[in-house]
Design an enzyme around this catalytic site. Structure first.
Site, short mmCIF file in Angstrom:
data_model
loop_
_atom_site.label_atom_id
_atom_site.label_comp_id
_atom_site.label_asym_id
_atom_site.label_seq_id
_atom_site.Cartn_x
_atom_site.Cartn_y
_atom_site.Cartn_z
N GLY A 1 1.12 -1.53 0.05
CA GLY A 1 -0.04 0.12 0.20
C GLY A 1 1.33 1.65 -0.22
N GLU B 1 21.05 -6.84 -22.19
CA GLU B 1 20.93 -7.71 -22.72
C GLU B 1 20.09 -8.50 -23.32
OE1 GLU B 1 23.40 -8.34 -21.87
OE2 GLU B 1 23.64 -9.34 -20.07
#
Length: 408
Positions: A365, A389
């Protein structure tokens, strides 16, 4: 049949008892030496050289290197375990390990001459020094074939001019070299007569005149990793600093990236494990309306999804690692099978990690939006997993091609 994908390998990919014992030892190190400091390193953008060298003393940089260079001559799965466990407490240190081995050591180990390996590997394998992998350029991104950096052979020396960007482990106080892709000439296709750039790889030692690691990036995440743009202005290195065969630099680096994709997937698995661990602990402790929030079905189902993504990502990652290990003695999975498995693992695990950090942040939250809680750091760190990558788009292109689709 034409257009059908190749059958997958039957290589086993369950981790052994030895792997799990190794996992425990790395986890103990990570929780003692990294976890207590990770938030401060992130906040201060501090690259902890002393801890990197402790990782070297533990043998993490030499897991897959031969014993003659000080390595353990171990399997690729062990490296993935180490990256996962380091990444579970700090993604910055996880990528430091991944890049140091996959992008720093592996090109020299795989393509280097005996003299190059003897010169550079002992310190890299021991973690006393680091090496970078100079591929990405401004304006080129994933299109490595669009390399503009040049290396001209003049009087027995390569004269390098150009720029690279987003290069990990390239400007720290213990960086010893960067392997750089550069245009070294032009080649003509004998079939079509078309000209294309000849791309080679050149080793450029740190401290070489004209080689500058510019100011470190102010990144969204990975604050404790070392990442710089690089410039090369009439940088001269000896002719014998060519890495591998002239004109094969592009192919060499593409092969290097296949291994790196599996290692990045392992880093994503570590991220997912952290998200699950944090979410379970918080959901059990946090009380609302007189009960732990973990009793709320809407939230419990999201944590259940985290568990599923974690298991799927881990299985895909270690399946690909097992394929890599099966090739060590010349058998096992084919190169094409491994490439496909690496792309699948990288795509799924990294996108799952981004989703997983979003779920974990939601579980916390308002507290999840505060830097006081590690979940915020993991949320920031995760996004780049879908980019480095090879982006998710590149992985989908590779997977589609592996299925026989003529995608461009």
């Amino acid at each position: 049949m034409p257009g059908m994908s190749q059958p997958t390998t039957t290589t086993p990919y369950e981790l052994s008892r030895e792997h799990e014992e190794f996992r425990r030892s790395v986890r103990e190190f990570a929780e003692a030496e990294i976890a207590p400091h990770a938030a401060r390193w992130d906040r201060e953008h501090h690259f902890p050289v002393d801890v990197v060298q402790k990782m070297g003393a533990l043998g993490l940089f030499g897991l897959t290197a031969p014993e003659e260079y000080g390595g353990a001559d171990g399997d690729f799965a062990s490296l993935c375990v180490a990256i996962e466990e380091i990444g579970r407490v700090d993604q910055s240190m996880g990528i430091t390990l991944e890049a140091a081995v996959g992008l720093g050591i592996n090109p020299i180990l795989t393509y280097g001459s005996a003299e190059q390996r003897e010169t550079w590997l002992p310190d890299l394998v021991a973690g006393r020094r680091l090496a970078g992998f100079g591929l990405t350029e401004p304006g080129a991104g994933s299109d490595a074939g669009a390399t503009r950096t040049r290396a001209d052979l003049v009087d027995g020396e390569w004269v390098v001019n150009g720029a690279k960007q987003f290069i990990t482990n390239s400007g720290s106080e213990i960086t010893s070299l960067v392997t750089v892709t550069a245009r070294t000439g032009v080649r003509t296709d004998p079939a079509t007569g078309a000209e294309r750039p000849e791309i080679s790889a050149v080793i450029v030692p740190s401290g070489t005149p004209g080689f500058t690691a510019e100011k470190a990036y102010d990144k969204l995440g990975w604050h404790a990793s070392d990442t710089h743009p690089l410039t090369f202005t009439d940088v001269r290195v000896p002719e014998d600093h060519l890495l591998g065969e002239r004109g094969r630099g592009y192919a060499q680096f593409l092969a290097t990236l296949d291994d790196g994709r599996v290692a990045i997937a392992a880093l994503a698995v570590g991220c997912l494990q952290a998200c699950l661990d944090m979410s379970l602990a918080y959901a059990g402790d946090r009380q609302t309306f007189g009960a732990p929030i973990g009793r709320k079905q809407g939230l419990a189902f999201q944590i259940a999804d985290l568990e599923v993504m974690l298991h799927a990502s881990r299985l895909l990652t270690y399946r690909a690692a097992a394929m890599k290990d099966s090739q060590r003695d010349g058998g096992g999975a084919s190169v094409a099978q491994f490439k496909q498995a690496a792309a699948v693992a990288k795509l799924y695990a990294t996108e799952a990690a981004v989703t997983g950090t979003r779920i974990a942040t939601q579980v916390f939250g308002g507290y999840g939006f505060m830097e006081e809680y590690p979940v915020a750091r993991f949320y920031r760190d995760a996004k780049v997993l879908e980019i480095g990558e090879g982006t998710s788009e590149v992985q989908r292109m590779l997977i589609a091609r592996g299925l026989g689709l003529p995608v461009e």
